[in-house]
Write an enzyme that holds these catalytic residues in place. Structure first.
Site, PDB file in Angstrom:
ATOM      1  NE  ARG A 111       5.368  -9.389   6.305  1.00 22.62           N
ATOM      2  CZ  ARG A 111       6.193  -8.926   5.393  1.00 22.62           C
ATOM      3  NH1 ARG A 111       5.859  -8.942   4.123  1.00 22.62           N
ATOM      4  NH2 ARG A 111       7.329  -8.438   5.738  1.00 22.62           N
ATOM      5  CE  LYS A 160       3.864   5.468   1.526  1.00 19.28           C
ATOM      6  NZ  LYS A 160       5.102   4.682   1.673  1.00 19.28           N
ATOM      7  CG  HIS A 213      -3.908 -13.500   8.890  1.00 22.55           C
ATOM      8  ND1 HIS A 213      -3.099 -14.166   9.776  1.00 22.55           N
ATOM      9  CD2 HIS A 213      -3.808 -14.155   7.723  1.00 22.55           C
ATOM     10  CE1 HIS A 213      -2.519 -15.188   9.152  1.00 22.55           C
ATOM     11  NE2 HIS A 213      -2.937 -15.216   7.915  1.00 22.55           N
ATOM     12  N   PRO A 226       0.815  -1.217   0.000  1.00 23.12           N
ATOM     13  CG  PRO A 226      -0.777  -1.558   1.642  1.00 23.12           C
ATOM     14  CD  PRO A 226       0.554  -2.041   1.158  1.00 23.12           C
ATOM     15  CD  GLU A 227       4.589   2.095  -3.314  1.00 23.69           C
ATOM     16  OE1 GLU A 227       4.897   3.119  -3.941  1.00 23.69           O
ATOM     17  OE2 GLU A 227       5.076   0.986  -3.578  1.00 23.69           O
ATOM     18  NE  ARG A 247      12.441  -1.223   2.613  1.00 25.74           N
ATOM     19  CZ  ARG A 247      12.871  -1.876   3.705  1.00 25.74           C
ATOM     20  NH1 ARG A 247      13.761  -2.840   3.602  1.00 25.74           N
ATOM     21  NH2 ARG A 247      12.425  -1.552   4.887  1.00 25.74           N
TER      22      ARG A 247
END
Length: 268
Positions: A111, A54, A93, A2-3, A258
């Site tokens: 996560r 964000k 989750h 998600p950006e 990255r």
DNA sequence: CTTTCAGCCTGGGCGC
DNA sequence: TGCGCCCAGGCTGAAA
């Protein structure tokens, strides 16, 4: 991941589904999320839903005393805010469920990097950097912001205290479109290069929002659907494949822990 | 001040 | 079939 376009997509879809409804109860299934004060969220009306950097922000007004609060959600890597109906037995989750006077919505996160918290003020989530879609940003300002920094341009684009909303996918895509080598120092970026980066940042983000974001593995919008922008990616995750412009093999390098993907011929 | 980097977390994929 | 290992990356906080 998600950006900006993915977060914008979720906020836009969520808003019409939950606006003006009242949160009756929140059930927390993950004790790591202790920052969410369940009691205080009961009987609050949803007054607005929008993106801040964000963050997804849900404005709340207490139906009894009129007190304003902000439910703030950061999806980080694998977080999802979903409004679709769920088969609870298959809902892995699930971290928090919000029961409304009509319907419900959920926060799901494989996560557990995601953050969800109830705040009295937006101070702690207010972005330090400028939103790349804001009319306050232009080529000249972007160029000035880069001046004097020794960081490479790829790493610089990920800095949320400069520009808010770019992540690893769009940083690589923007530099490819702008024909700028990701290893170049930000302080060495020329005005014309900054102008190109500015233009392509706007165009790529807007096109991705139109396509409801990029899905590689985890991203789903508020309705549980995947994005479509992955069809348009030129370099991200294309290591070893050919550049669509010149045929040169796309490289993967590591910058700041990255992956960066680029064409060594087009991006000099 | 600037820049770098380990750690958080889990599931999927790979080699053996 | 299963074990160990590596990889994905947004962000924080500490170190250099």
């Amino acid at each position: 991941m998600p950006e900006l376009p993915e977060v914008e997509t979720v906020a836009r879809q969520l808003k019409p589904e939950i606006l003006n409804k009242v949160i009756k109860k929140a059930i927390i299934h993950d004790t790591k999320l202790i920052r969410l004060n369940v009691d205080k969220i009961e009987n609050t009306k949803i007054a607005d839903v929008y993106r801040l950097g964000k963050w997804i922000v849900i404005d709340l007004v207490n139906t009894e005393n009129g007190k304003k609060q902000f439910l703030c959600v950061h999806l980080r890597m694998t977080g999802r805010l979903l409004v679709k109906e769920f088969d609870h037995a298959n809902m892995k989750h699930l971290r928090v469920e919000f029961q409304l006077d009509e319907g419900q919505f959920y926060f799901q996160d494989v996560r557990r990097f995601g953050v969800i918290e109830l705040l009295d003020s937006l101070d702690s989530v207010q972005p330090k950097g400028i939103d790349p879609l804001s009319c306050e940003l232009d080529s000249k300002r972007l160029h000035n912001m880069m001046a004097g920094t020794r960081q490479n341009i790829k790493t610089w684009l990920l800095r949320q205290d400069k520009l808010v909303g770019l992540g690893n996918i769009y940083a690589s895509e923007i530099l490819y479109a702008a024909k700028v080598n990701p290893q170049k120092q930000a302080g060495d970026i020329s005005y014309n290069e900054a102008k190109s980066i500015f233009t392509h940042t706007r165009n790529i983000l807007k096109k991705s929002i139109k396509n409801c974001g990029t899905t590689f593995s985890d991203f789903q919008n508020a309705k549980g659907e995947t994005g479509e922008y992955q069809k348009y990616l030129k370099v991200y995750k294309r290591e070893g494949e050919n550049c669509r412009v010149c045929g040169t093999t796309i490289l993967r390098i590591v910058q700041q822990q990255r992956s960066t993907f680029y064409c060594p011929n087009c991006q000099k």
